[in-house]
Design an enzyme around this catalytic site. Structure first.
Site, short mmCIF file in Angstrom:
data_model
loop_
_atom_site.label_atom_id
_atom_site.label_comp_id
_atom_site.label_asym_id
_atom_site.label_seq_id
_atom_site.Cartn_x
_atom_site.Cartn_y
_atom_site.Cartn_z
N CYS A 116 0.82 -1.23 0.00
CA CYS A 116 0.00 0.00 0.00
C CYS A 116 0.84 1.27 0.00
O CYS A 116 0.33 2.35 -0.26
CB CYS A 116 -0.95 -0.02 1.18
N HIS A 256 -3.91 6.68 2.33
CA HIS A 256 -4.20 5.35 1.78
C HIS A 256 -5.60 4.94 2.23
O HIS A 256 -5.99 5.20 3.37
CB HIS A 256 -3.14 4.37 2.29
N ASN A 286 -10.01 -1.04 -1.05
CA ASN A 286 -8.56 -0.89 -0.95
C ASN A 286 -7.91 -1.45 -2.23
O ASN A 286 -7.89 -2.65 -2.45
CB ASN A 286 -8.09 -1.67 0.29
O1 UT7 Z 1 -3.97 -1.80 3.27
C1 UT7 Z 1 -3.04 -2.60 3.95
C2 UT7 Z 1 -3.17 -2.43 5.37
N1 UT7 Z 1 -4.39 -3.03 5.83
C3 UT7 Z 1 -5.13 -2.40 6.70
O2 UT7 Z 1 -4.85 -1.28 7.06
C4 UT7 Z 1 -6.30 -3.15 7.29
C5 UT7 Z 1 -6.30 -3.00 8.79
N2 UT7 Z 1 -7.33 -3.77 9.44
C6 UT7 Z 1 -8.64 -3.43 9.41
O3 UT7 Z 1 -9.02 -2.52 8.70
C7 UT7 Z 1 -9.60 -4.19 10.28
O4 UT7 Z 1 -8.87 -4.94 11.22
C8 UT7 Z 1 -10.57 -5.13 9.50
C9 UT7 Z 1 -11.55 -4.29 8.71
C10 UT7 Z 1 -9.79 -6.04 8.58
C11 UT7 Z 1 -11.38 -5.98 10.48
O5 UT7 Z 1 -12.07 -5.15 11.39
P1 UT7 Z 1 -11.95 -5.38 12.96
O6 UT7 Z 1 -12.80 -4.39 13.58
O7 UT7 Z 1 -10.49 -5.39 13.32
O8 UT7 Z 1 -12.61 -6.82 13.12
P2 UT7 Z 1 -11.95 -8.13 13.74
O9 UT7 Z 1 -10.99 -8.74 12.80
O10 UT7 Z 1 -11.49 -7.86 15.13
O11 UT7 Z 1 -13.22 -9.03 13.82
C12 UT7 Z 1 -14.32 -8.71 14.71
C13 UT7 Z 1 -15.45 -9.66 14.42
C14 UT7 Z 1 -14.99 -11.14 14.39
O12 UT7 Z 1 -16.04 -11.93 14.91
P3 UT7 Z 1 -15.97 -12.50 16.41
O13 UT7 Z 1 -14.72 -13.33 16.45
O14 UT7 Z 1 -15.89 -11.28 17.29
O15 UT7 Z 1 -17.21 -13.27 16.54
C15 UT7 Z 1 -14.85 -11.41 12.93
O16 UT7 Z 1 -15.02 -12.79 12.62
O17 UT7 Z 1 -15.98 -9.40 13.13
C16 UT7 Z 1 -15.99 -10.60 12.36
N3 UT7 Z 1 -15.82 -10.28 10.95
C17 UT7 Z 1 -16.86 -10.02 10.15
N4 UT7 Z 1 -18.17 -9.97 10.37
C18 UT7 Z 1 -18.98 -9.65 9.33
C19 UT7 Z 1 -14.66 -10.20 10.24
N5 UT7 Z 1 -14.94 -9.89 8.97
C20 UT7 Z 1 -16.29 -9.76 8.89
C21 UT7 Z 1 -17.16 -9.47 7.85
N6 UT7 Z 1 -18.48 -9.41 8.11
N7 UT7 Z 1 -16.73 -9.20 6.59
#
Ligand code: UT7
Length: 332
Positions: A116, A256, A286
């Protein structure tokens, strides 16, 4: 005469027609429009669906758009840099394929793999060649077919990414406009949180790697999120301090586009209001290296000569950085 600086003098882009929206994704994996909008801020992404088309095709169309807009003949280009993590193939470089397809025959070219941060790393590189006085027209093209490395059964990653390409022309400027400063950083320890496990020399492709889905992008979202929020915000604040810029001096932040919450945190740290922030994550998701030049492309008509613009990125590697530039032209 003032110092020679490297200035962006035009922008071109290509976006595939197909729009993959949250409703369609919610039929593919267990997700909802509400979750995606609240946690990330994406409505739809573009996907290159055409059979046999690759990153170099999108890159070629973006460069052709740029050459047309800037009235540049392919033979006038001295150098082409392609920022991508989705090359057509491991070798040769996608930059070489794009140069060939665009009939850019008098230039040399290479790829930059900084995920990125690819566009800002490429812009810093182009700046050296322009400031040396030896190069007059450097094309940077950021192109990604992210859909080629995404597992569309994994809700953690498939909602995040999209395909697209954008290209800029970088030329010498003698009016003290263009790239004024940049800070680029890397931390290889972060590679464990965001990578593709197989297909390289560490773990060549095998039946097992395919079965284990190790050719898809792997991300530990929370670890990347934490690092992205602090690194991107800190480096943007650092470049402002180093150049004695206050939030009133800054016309635009171009962050980004990975997550609206990361964008907002960076703007808050810089004390910049949201209407000074270029945002198009809702339309394209992204697109990795392409997000920043795609923002510049979408907002080009609102940019004025002399505007102070701060670019900021964070990505796999980890790689991150910030560039301070004075915009070099009024809307054409
Ligand atoms: O560009 C390169 C650099 N990348 C980034 O900057 C990305 C950085 N990371 C993020 O933007 C976020 O961490 C994500 C958007 C990828 C994920 O969001 P989060 O708030 O960190 O969610 P999480 O991974 O902590 O997951 C929370 C919950 C989980 O469920 P449980 O375990 O709490 O039951 C996930 O399984 O959300 C669930 N989850 C979803 N639910 C519905 C993960 N993806 C999804 C989804 N839809 N698509």
């Amino acid at each position: 005469m003032s110092k020679v600086r490297a200035a962006i003098t035009g922008i071109g882009a290509y976006l595939p027609e197909y729009r993959l929206n949250n409703e369609e994704l919610s039929k593919m994996v267990d997700t909802t429009d509400e979750w995606i909008m609240q946690r990330i801020g994406i409505k739809e992404r573009r996907i290159l669906k055409e059979e046999g088309k690759a990153t170099s095709d999108m890159g070629t169309w973006a460069v052709q758009d740029l050459l047309k807009k800037t009235g540049t003949k392919p033979g006038e280009v001295d150098m082409l840099i392609c920022a991508t993590i989705t090359p057509d193939m491991i070798l040769p470089a996608t930059a070489n394929i794009i140069a060939y397809k665009c009939k850019i025959h008098n230039a040399w070219s290479f790829d930059i793999n900084a995920a990125c941060s690819g566009f800002i790393f490429a812009l810093s590189t182009a700046t050296q060649f322009i400031e040396s006085g030896r190069y007059k027209k450097v094309v940077i093209v950021a192109a990604e077919k992210m859909s080629s490395i995404i597992d569309y059964t994994d809700r953690n990653t498939c909602v995040l990414f999209g395909d697209g390409a954008a290209a800029v022309m970088v030329e010498p400027n003698f009016e003290d406009l263009g790239v004024m400063d940049y800070i680029n950083r890397v931390d290889g320890l972060g590679r464990h949180h965001l990578h593709i496990k197989a297909g390289g020399s560490l773990k060549p492709a095998s039946e097992e790697t395919v079965q284990n889905k190790e050719h898809y992008l792997y991300q530990e979202g929370q670890a990347v999120f934490k690092a992205a929020v602090s690194s991107m915000a800190n480096v943007a604040a650092e470049i402002m301090e180093r150049n004695n810029l206050t939030s009133e001096d800054v016309a635009w932040l171009v962050p980004h586009q990975a997550n609206m919450r990361i964008i907002e945190a960076t703007a808050r740290r810089m004390e910049i209001s949201k209407d000074q922030v270029m945002i198009n994550i809702q339309k394209y998701g992204n697109t990795t290296a392409a997000t920043i030049p795609l923002c510049l492309f979408d907002y080009e008509k609102q940019l004025k000569k002399g505007d102070n613009v701060i670019l900021a990125a964070f990505g796999a590697g980890f790689t991150w950085g910030s560039t301070y530039l004075k915009w070099a032209y009024d809307p054409k």
